[in-house]
Design a protein around this motif. Structure first.
Motif, PDB file in Angstrom:
ATOM      1  N   HIS A  86      54.773  79.668  44.059  1.00 45.80           N
ATOM      2  CA  HIS A  86      53.595  79.773  44.927  1.00 45.80           C
ATOM      3  C   HIS A  86      53.221  78.353  45.360  1.00 45.80           C
ATOM      4  O   HIS A  86      52.186  77.822  44.980  1.00 45.80           O
ATOM      5  CB  HIS A  86      52.441  80.441  44.192  1.00 45.80           C
ATOM      6  CG  HIS A  86      51.362  80.933  45.099  1.00 45.80           C
ATOM      7  ND1 HIS A  86      50.421  81.850  44.706  1.00 45.80           N
ATOM      8  CD2 HIS A  86      51.055  80.626  46.389  1.00 45.80           C
ATOM      9  CE1 HIS A  86      49.587  82.101  45.704  1.00 45.80           C
ATOM     10  NE2 HIS A  86      49.951  81.367  46.732  1.00 45.80           N
ATOM     11  N   VAL A  87      54.102  77.789  46.165  1.00 46.78           N
ATOM     12  CA  VAL A  87      53.915  76.409  46.610  1.00 46.78           C
ATOM     13  C   VAL A  87      52.738  76.307  47.576  1.00 46.78           C
ATOM     14  O   VAL A  87      51.887  75.416  47.476  1.00 46.78           O
ATOM     15  CB  VAL A  87      55.195  75.882  47.290  1.00 46.78           C
ATOM     16  CG1 VAL A  87      55.008  74.440  47.740  1.00 46.78           C
ATOM     17  CG2 VAL A  87      56.383  76.006  46.356  1.00 46.78           C
ATOM     18  N   ALA A  88      52.708  77.245  48.518  1.00 47.71           N
ATOM     19  CA  ALA A  88      51.654  77.265  49.529  1.00 47.71           C
ATOM     20  C   ALA A  88      51.574  78.672  50.100  1.00 47.71           C
ATOM     21  O   ALA A  88      52.446  79.510  49.854  1.00 47.71           O
ATOM     22  CB  ALA A  88      51.954  76.254  50.639  1.00 47.71           C
ATOM     23  N   ARG A  89      50.513  78.909  50.840  1.00 50.52           N
ATOM     24  CA  ARG A  89      50.405  80.197  51.528  1.00 50.52           C
ATOM     25  C   ARG A  89      49.857  79.973  52.936  1.00 50.52           C
ATOM     26  O   ARG A  89      48.982  79.143  53.155  1.00 50.52           O
ATOM     27  CB  ARG A  89      49.528  81.183  50.767  1.00 50.52           C
ATOM     28  CG  ARG A  89      48.107  80.723  50.483  1.00 50.52           C
ATOM     29  CD  ARG A  89      47.215  81.848  49.962  1.00 50.52           C
ATOM     30  NE  ARG A  89      47.799  82.585  48.858  1.00 50.52           N
ATOM     31  CZ  ARG A  89      47.295  83.716  48.376  1.00 50.52           C
ATOM     32  NH1 ARG A  89      46.188  84.222  48.901  1.00 50.52           N
ATOM     33  NH2 ARG A  89      47.859  84.337  47.369  1.00 50.52           N
ATOM     34  N   HIS A  90      50.414  80.732  53.874  1.00 47.99           N
ATOM     35  CA  HIS A  90      49.939  80.729  55.249  1.00 47.99           C
ATOM     36  C   HIS A  90      49.127  82.009  55.450  1.00 47.99           C
ATOM     37  O   HIS A  90      49.646  83.115  55.229  1.00 47.99           O
ATOM     38  CB  HIS A  90      51.099  80.693  56.238  1.00 47.99           C
ATOM     39  CG  HIS A  90      51.975  79.483  56.107  1.00 47.99           C
ATOM     40  ND1 HIS A  90      51.474  78.206  55.982  1.00 47.99           N
ATOM     41  CD2 HIS A  90      53.331  79.358  56.099  1.00 47.99           C
ATOM     42  CE1 HIS A  90      52.472  77.343  55.898  1.00 47.99           C
ATOM     43  NE2 HIS A  90      53.607  78.016  55.968  1.00 47.99           N
ATOM     44  N   VAL A  91      47.875  81.863  55.847  1.00 39.13           N
ATOM     45  CA  VAL A  91      46.995  83.008  56.064  1.00 39.13           C
ATOM     46  C   VAL A  91      46.699  83.121  57.548  1.00 39.13           C
ATOM     47  O   VAL A  91      46.106  82.206  58.140  1.00 39.13           O
ATOM     48  CB  VAL A  91      45.671  82.859  55.283  1.00 39.13           C
ATOM     49  CG1 VAL A  91      44.791  84.087  55.495  1.00 39.13           C
ATOM     50  CG2 VAL A  91      45.943  82.630  53.801  1.00 39.13           C
ATOM     51  N   LEU A  92      47.128  84.224  58.155  1.00 34.43           N
ATOM     52  CA  LEU A  92      46.848  84.416  59.567  1.00 34.43           C
ATOM     53  C   LEU A  92      45.395  84.837  59.747  1.00 34.43           C
ATOM     54  O   LEU A  92      44.873  85.642  58.967  1.00 34.43           O
ATOM     55  CB  LEU A  92      47.795  85.451  60.169  1.00 34.43           C
ATOM     56  CG  LEU A  92      49.093  84.842  60.732  1.00 34.43           C
ATOM     57  CD1 LEU A  92      49.968  84.300  59.607  1.00 34.43           C
ATOM     58  CD2 LEU A  92      49.858  85.852  61.564  1.00 34.43           C
ATOM     59  N   GLY A  93      44.755  84.302  60.782  1.00 35.21           N
ATOM     60  CA  GLY A  93      43.328  84.507  60.949  1.00 35.21           C
ATOM     61  C   GLY A  93      42.912  85.790  61.626  1.00 35.21           C
ATOM     62  O   GLY A  93      41.758  86.194  61.534  1.00 35.21           O
ATOM     63  N   ALA A  94      43.843  86.466  62.292  1.00 34.03           N
ATOM     64  CA  ALA A  94      43.510  87.700  63.006  1.00 34.03           C
ATOM     65  C   ALA A  94      43.648  88.903  62.084  1.00 34.03           C
ATOM     66  O   ALA A  94      44.275  88.827  61.019  1.00 34.03           O
ATOM     67  CB  ALA A  94      44.412  87.855  64.224  1.00 34.03           C
ATOM     68  N   THR A  95      43.083  90.026  62.482  1.00 32.30           N
ATOM     69  CA  THR A  95      43.188  91.259  61.699  1.00 32.30           C
ATOM     70  C   THR A  95      43.573  92.430  62.597  1.00 32.30           C
ATOM     71  O   THR A  95      43.301  92.425  63.806  1.00 32.30           O
ATOM     72  CB  THR A  95      41.858  91.600  61.002  1.00 32.30           C
ATOM     73  OG1 THR A  95      40.849  91.845  61.994  1.00 32.30           O
ATOM     74  CG2 THR A  95      41.410  90.474  60.087  1.00 32.30           C
ATOM     75  N   GLY A  96      44.207  93.433  61.982  1.00 28.51           N
ATOM     76  CA  GLY A  96      44.521  94.671  62.690  1.00 28.51           C
ATOM     77  C   GLY A  96      45.374  94.455  63.928  1.00 28.51           C
ATOM     78  O   GLY A  96      46.332  93.687  63.928  1.00 28.51           O
ATOM     79  N   ASP A  97      44.994  95.135  65.004  1.00 32.19           N
ATOM     80  CA  ASP A  97      45.770  95.068  66.244  1.00 32.19           C
ATOM     81  C   ASP A  97      45.716  93.699  66.909  1.00 32.19           C
ATOM     82  O   ASP A  97      46.493  93.427  67.829  1.00 32.19           O
ATOM     83  CB  ASP A  97      45.269  96.131  67.238  1.00 32.19           C
ATOM     84  CG  ASP A  97      45.564  97.553  66.762  1.00 32.19           C
ATOM     85  OD1 ASP A  97      46.464  97.712  65.910  1.00 32.19           O
ATOM     86  OD2 ASP A  97      44.891  98.490  67.241  1.00 32.19           O
ATOM     87  N   ASP A  98      44.799  92.843  66.462  1.00 32.37           N
ATOM     88  CA  ASP A  98      44.733  91.492  67.028  1.00 32.37           C
ATOM     89  C   ASP A  98      45.821  90.571  66.472  1.00 32.37           C
ATOM     90  O   ASP A  98      46.004  89.461  66.972  1.00 32.37           O
ATOM     91  CB  ASP A  98      43.362  90.871  66.750  1.00 32.37           C
ATOM     92  CG  ASP A  98      42.246  91.531  67.548  1.00 32.37           C
ATOM     93  OD1 ASP A  98      42.544  92.085  68.626  1.00 32.37           O
ATOM     94  OD2 ASP A  98      41.091  91.508  67.093  1.00 32.37           O
TER      95      ASP A  98
END
Length: 223
Positions: A37-49
């Protein structure tokens, strides 16, 4: 970035002792510095976006094993967008919220009682509120922690030992953390739940804001 996603990120980094998030055009990157678990990328959009081109671009730029990707969309959709070398958690999660301002004011006396023989202890350290329940023999039975970050607070690492399930311990942990969030001045609680915990959270008034896909880059296509 979606405000609930950002609230979860801000609390999660406090809860896990991670590096401050680095804001990206598509979300943020969080450094963990751990094996696997070196790093994590979290996408900011949700659902259909959530856009396929964005997911493919972020995933395609990952070259090192142990990097995680968090996407707030159904795994059945996201899985087709990831290339070779990505392991997808078979238990899809979900982003959930609880508006504390709509709940009645409670005190410790209003919470479910601690089962006979069990012991609960709650403490605060380094900005975190932790609660644990020990079994009659002194072994671990249940736990959870809360990271308040102002108007929001993130509930994290809630777990009950398989040997002590169906005794109301999970409900007791959640009530304890929710009351602590209110006492800290939070207006909304946020968590990333698993299928195993979703029913419990919903019974306490939590609602699903978005599905969650968790994927880890292995570099060779195996977990």
């Amino acid at each position: 970035m979606d405000r609930i996603v950002r609230a979860w990120v801000d609390g999660w980094v406090v809860s896990r002792g991670a590096a401050p998030p680095v804001v990206e055009p598509w979300g943020c990157t969080i450094d963990m510095g751990m094996d696997g678990h070196v790093a994590r990328h979290v996408l900011g959009a949700t659902g259909d976006d959530v856009e396929e081109t964005v997911v493919r671009k972020v995933a395609g730029a990952v070259t090192g094993a142990g990097v995680w990707l968090k996407v707030f969309r159904d795994p059945a959709v996201v899985g087709d967008w990831l290339g070779e070398g990505w392991w997808i958690d078979p238990e899809p999660g979900c982003l959930m919220t609880l508006p504390l301002t709509t709940l009645p004011t409670t005190t410790p006396a209003d919470e479910p009682p601690v089962p006979d023989g069990y012991r609960r202890r709650t403490w605060s350290r380094g900005g975190l509120v932790r609660t644990m329940i020990a079994a009659p023999d002194g072994s671990w039975a249940a736990r959870g922690q809360l990271a308040p970050t102002g108007a929001t607070a993130v509930v994290d690492q809630v777990a009950t030992s398989p040997a002590h399930q169906r005794k109301g311990l999970g409900t007791l942990v959640m009530h304890t953390l929710q009351r602590a969030a209110t006492e800290q001045g939070a207006e909304t609680c946020v968590l990333a739940g698993t299928p195993a915990g979703k029913g419990l959270y919903e019974s306490l008034g939590w609602t699903v804001s978005a599905p969650l896909t968790s994927a880890r880059f292995t570099g060779h296509g195996t977990p």
